[in-house]
Design a protein around this motif. Structure first.
Motif, PDB file in Angstrom:
ATOM      1  N   PHE A  75       0.866  -1.015   0.086  1.00 31.89           N
ATOM      2  CA  PHE A  75      -0.046  -0.019  -0.036  1.00 31.89           C
ATOM      3  C   PHE A  75       0.904   1.376   0.082  1.00 31.89           C
ATOM      4  CE2 PHE A  75      -3.666  -2.615   1.608  1.00 31.89           C
ATOM      5  CZ  PHE A  75      -4.486  -2.310   0.402  1.00 31.89           C
ATOM      6  N   ALA A  76       2.053   1.196   0.576  1.00 29.31           N
ATOM      7  CA  ALA A  76       2.828   2.332   0.543  1.00 29.31           C
ATOM      8  C   ALA A  76       3.498   2.702  -0.616  1.00 29.31           C
ATOM      9  CB  ALA A  76       3.907   2.244   1.723  1.00 29.31           C
ATOM     10  N   ALA A  77       3.738   1.720  -1.272  1.00 22.55           N
ATOM     11  CA  ALA A  77       4.388   1.712  -2.829  1.00 22.55           C
ATOM     12  C   ALA A  77       3.411   2.335  -3.675  1.00 22.55           C
ATOM     13  CB  ALA A  77       4.879   0.240  -3.205  1.00 22.55           C
ATOM     14  N   LEU A  78       2.128   1.875  -3.387  1.00 28.36           N
ATOM     15  CA  LEU A  78       0.924   2.355  -4.201  1.00 28.36           C
ATOM     16  C   LEU A  78       0.460   3.850  -4.039  1.00 28.36           C
ATOM     17  CD1 LEU A  78      -0.969  -1.170  -4.850  1.00 28.36           C
ATOM     18  CD2 LEU A  78       0.583   0.020  -6.507  1.00 28.36           C
ATOM     19  N   ALA A  79       0.946   4.346  -2.969  1.00 25.09           N
ATOM     20  CA  ALA A  79       0.522   5.622  -2.640  1.00 25.09           C
ATOM     21  C   ALA A  79       1.004   6.838  -3.384  1.00 25.09           C
ATOM     22  CB  ALA A  79       0.879   5.631  -1.163  1.00 25.09           C
ATOM     23  N   ASP A  80       2.221   6.559  -4.156  1.00 31.55           N
ATOM     24  CA  ASP A  80       2.616   7.340  -5.134  1.00 31.55           C
ATOM     25  C   ASP A  80       1.949   7.183  -6.353  1.00 31.55           C
ATOM     26  OD1 ASP A  80       4.859   7.846  -7.354  1.00 31.55           O
ATOM     27  OD2 ASP A  80       5.480   9.142  -5.669  1.00 31.55           O
ATOM     28  N   PRO A  81       1.751   8.303  -7.013  1.00 31.35           N
ATOM     29  CA  PRO A  81       1.048   8.353  -8.404  1.00 31.35           C
ATOM     30  C   PRO A  81       1.764   7.742  -9.445  1.00 31.35           C
ATOM     31  CG  PRO A  81       1.165  10.718  -7.600  1.00 31.35           C
ATOM     32  CD  PRO A  81       1.632   9.749  -6.588  1.00 31.35           C
ATOM     33  N   THR A  82       3.156   7.956  -9.426  1.00 28.52           N
ATOM     34  CA  THR A  82       4.087   7.458 -10.524  1.00 28.52           C
ATOM     35  C   THR A  82       4.020   6.020 -10.479  1.00 28.52           C
ATOM     36  OG1 THR A  82       5.194   9.517 -10.449  1.00 28.52           O
ATOM     37  CG2 THR A  82       6.373   7.402 -11.520  1.00 28.52           C
ATOM     38  N   ARG A  83       4.221   5.360  -9.219  1.00 24.29           N
ATOM     39  CA  ARG A  83       4.307   4.136  -9.052  1.00 24.29           C
ATOM     40  C   ARG A  83       3.032   3.287  -9.267  1.00 24.29           C
ATOM     41  NH1 ARG A  83       8.123   5.604  -4.981  1.00 24.29           N
ATOM     42  NH2 ARG A  83       6.378   5.570  -2.958  1.00 24.29           N
ATOM     43  N   ARG A  84       1.736   4.049  -9.097  1.00 21.89           N
ATOM     44  CA  ARG A  84       0.488   3.317  -9.548  1.00 21.89           C
ATOM     45  C   ARG A  84       0.404   3.659 -11.047  1.00 21.89           C
ATOM     46  NH1 ARG A  84      -1.424   6.839  -5.394  1.00 21.89           N
ATOM     47  NH2 ARG A  84      -2.421   8.264  -6.818  1.00 21.89           N
ATOM     48  N   ASP A  85       0.820   4.632 -11.615  1.00 21.07           N
ATOM     49  CA  ASP A  85       0.900   4.677 -13.112  1.00 21.07           C
ATOM     50  C   ASP A  85       1.988   3.621 -13.824  1.00 21.07           C
ATOM     51  OD1 ASP A  85       0.221   6.006 -15.729  1.00 21.07           O
ATOM     52  OD2 ASP A  85       2.259   6.441 -15.921  1.00 21.07           O
ATOM     53  N   LEU A  86       3.157   3.200 -13.370  1.00 18.17           N
ATOM     54  CA  LEU A  86       3.848   2.020 -13.574  1.00 18.17           C
ATOM     55  C   LEU A  86       3.257   0.794 -13.448  1.00 18.17           C
ATOM     56  CD1 LEU A  86       7.215   3.154 -11.966  1.00 18.17           C
ATOM     57  CD2 LEU A  86       6.624   3.305 -14.587  1.00 18.17           C
ATOM     58  N   VAL A  87       2.446   0.586 -12.487  1.00 19.98           N
ATOM     59  CA  VAL A  87       1.711  -0.568 -12.273  1.00 19.98           C
ATOM     60  C   VAL A  87       0.592  -0.800 -13.468  1.00 19.98           C
ATOM     61  CG1 VAL A  87       0.190  -1.846 -10.842  1.00 19.98           C
ATOM     62  CG2 VAL A  87       2.214  -0.995  -9.840  1.00 19.98           C
ATOM     63  N   SER A  88       0.037   0.323 -13.594  1.00 18.99           N
ATOM     64  CA  SER A  88      -1.271   0.434 -14.659  1.00 18.99           C
ATOM     65  C   SER A  88      -0.421   0.066 -16.174  1.00 18.99           C
ATOM     66  CB  SER A  88      -1.703   1.855 -14.843  1.00 18.99           C
ATOM     67  OG  SER A  88      -2.497   2.087 -13.692  1.00 18.99           O
ATOM     68  N   ARG A  89       0.505   0.729 -16.316  1.00 20.33           N
ATOM     69  CA  ARG A  89       1.337   0.450 -17.544  1.00 20.33           C
ATOM     70  C   ARG A  89       1.759  -1.025 -17.786  1.00 20.33           C
ATOM     71  NH1 ARG A  89       5.501   4.317 -18.528  1.00 20.33           N
ATOM     72  NH2 ARG A  89       5.633   3.729 -20.530  1.00 20.33           N
ATOM     73  N   LEU A  90       2.361  -1.644 -16.601  1.00 17.43           N
ATOM     74  CA  LEU A  90       2.742  -3.059 -16.707  1.00 17.43           C
ATOM     75  C   LEU A  90       1.398  -4.066 -16.792  1.00 17.43           C
ATOM     76  CD1 LEU A  90       5.498  -2.774 -14.024  1.00 17.43           C
ATOM     77  CD2 LEU A  90       5.598  -3.515 -16.346  1.00 17.43           C
ATOM     78  N   THR A  91       0.269  -3.558 -16.542  1.00 20.48           N
ATOM     79  CA  THR A  91      -0.706  -4.484 -16.735  1.00 20.48           C
ATOM     80  C   THR A  91      -0.975  -4.785 -18.261  1.00 20.48           C
ATOM     81  OG1 THR A  91      -2.374  -2.862 -17.009  1.00 20.48           O
ATOM     82  CG2 THR A  91      -2.071  -3.690 -14.681  1.00 20.48           C
ATOM     83  N   LEU A  92      -0.477  -3.955 -19.225  1.00 28.09           N
ATOM     84  CA  LEU A  92      -0.258  -4.241 -20.762  1.00 28.09           C
ATOM     85  C   LEU A  92       0.679  -5.297 -20.880  1.00 28.09           C
ATOM     86  CD1 LEU A  92      -0.701  -0.692 -21.610  1.00 28.09           C
ATOM     87  CD2 LEU A  92      -2.735  -2.238 -21.438  1.00 28.09           C
ATOM     88  N   ALA A 125      10.051   6.369 -20.866  1.00 35.21           N
ATOM     89  CA  ALA A 125       9.744   7.020 -22.003  1.00 35.21           C
ATOM     90  C   ALA A 125       8.857   8.166 -21.770  1.00 35.21           C
ATOM     91  CB  ALA A 125       9.393   6.273 -22.964  1.00 35.21           C
ATOM     92  N   PRO A 126       7.458   7.844 -21.253  1.00 29.94           N
ATOM     93  CA  PRO A 126       6.584   9.006 -21.134  1.00 29.94           C
ATOM     94  C   PRO A 126       6.984  10.143 -20.006  1.00 29.94           C
ATOM     95  CG  PRO A 126       5.714   7.080 -20.332  1.00 29.94           C
ATOM     96  CD  PRO A 126       7.013   6.645 -20.692  1.00 29.94           C
ATOM     97  N   TYR A 127       7.731   9.937 -18.973  1.00 30.73           N
ATOM     98  CA  TYR A 127       8.118  10.550 -18.018  1.00 30.73           C
ATOM     99  C   TYR A 127       9.275  11.824 -18.236  1.00 30.73           C
ATOM    100  CZ  TYR A 127       5.259   7.200 -15.603  1.00 30.73           C
ATOM    101  OH  TYR A 127       4.433   6.487 -15.125  1.00 30.73           O
ATOM    102  N   ALA A 128       9.179  12.789 -17.650  1.00 29.85           N
ATOM    103  CA  ALA A 128      10.191  13.801 -17.647  1.00 29.85           C
ATOM    104  C   ALA A 128      11.262  13.578 -16.577  1.00 29.85           C
ATOM    105  CB  ALA A 128       9.539  15.297 -17.743  1.00 29.85           C
ATOM    106  N   MET A 129      11.583  12.383 -16.356  1.00 28.70           N
ATOM    107  CA  MET A 129      12.381  12.042 -15.216  1.00 28.70           C
ATOM    108  C   MET A 129      13.554  11.113 -15.614  1.00 28.70           C
ATOM    109  SD  MET A 129      10.282   9.309 -12.797  1.00 28.70           S
ATOM    110  CE  MET A 129       8.997  10.402 -12.714  1.00 28.70           C
TER     111      MET A 129
END
Length: 125
Positions: free
Chosen positions: A10-27, A37-41
């Protein structure tokens, strides 16, 4: 899933970037470069996010020739979902009972002016 693992996930998923990474990995699996690639980091910053997800048990990295794809562990997400669902179902059942009680024409509740009245609902005969 023990409490410590649940807390880390839950702590890991509290961060929006990590939630987005998880969402992308569902693909499907992706490399750090593909995920960044899509991040400015920097790649290093994305890699740190992935390390947090990895230590929470949400993702794994494996070697595939020269690639190191990141893989989402869907089973861990299933365990988190089951934990949430168990508590959601209990809360909904409580609200359903309260709603039924409030719509009961025979319910009059405790008398706020009577100190001997309890917090438990009482019915009139």
């Amino acid at each position: 899933m023990d409490d410590d693992t649940l807390s880390r996930a839950f702590a890991a998923l509290a961060d929006p970037t990590r939630r987005d990474l998880v969402s992308r990995l569902t693909l499907g699996d992706a490399t750090v470069g593909e995920l960044a690639a899509p991040y400015a980091m920097s790649l290093q910053a994305v890699s740190k996010h992935i390390t947090v997800l990895e230590s929470a048990g949400l993702v794994t990295r494996r070697r595939d020739a020269q690639r190191r794809p990141v893989h989402l562990d869907a089973e861990v997400l299933g365990e988190l979902t089951r934990w949430i669902d168990r508590h959601r179902i209990a809360a909904e059942a409580r609200l359903t009972r309260l709603d039924a009680l409030l719509h009961d024409p025979d319910f009059h509740g405790p008398d706020p002016h009577d100190p001997s009245s309890t917090d438990t609902p009482e019915r009139t005969p």
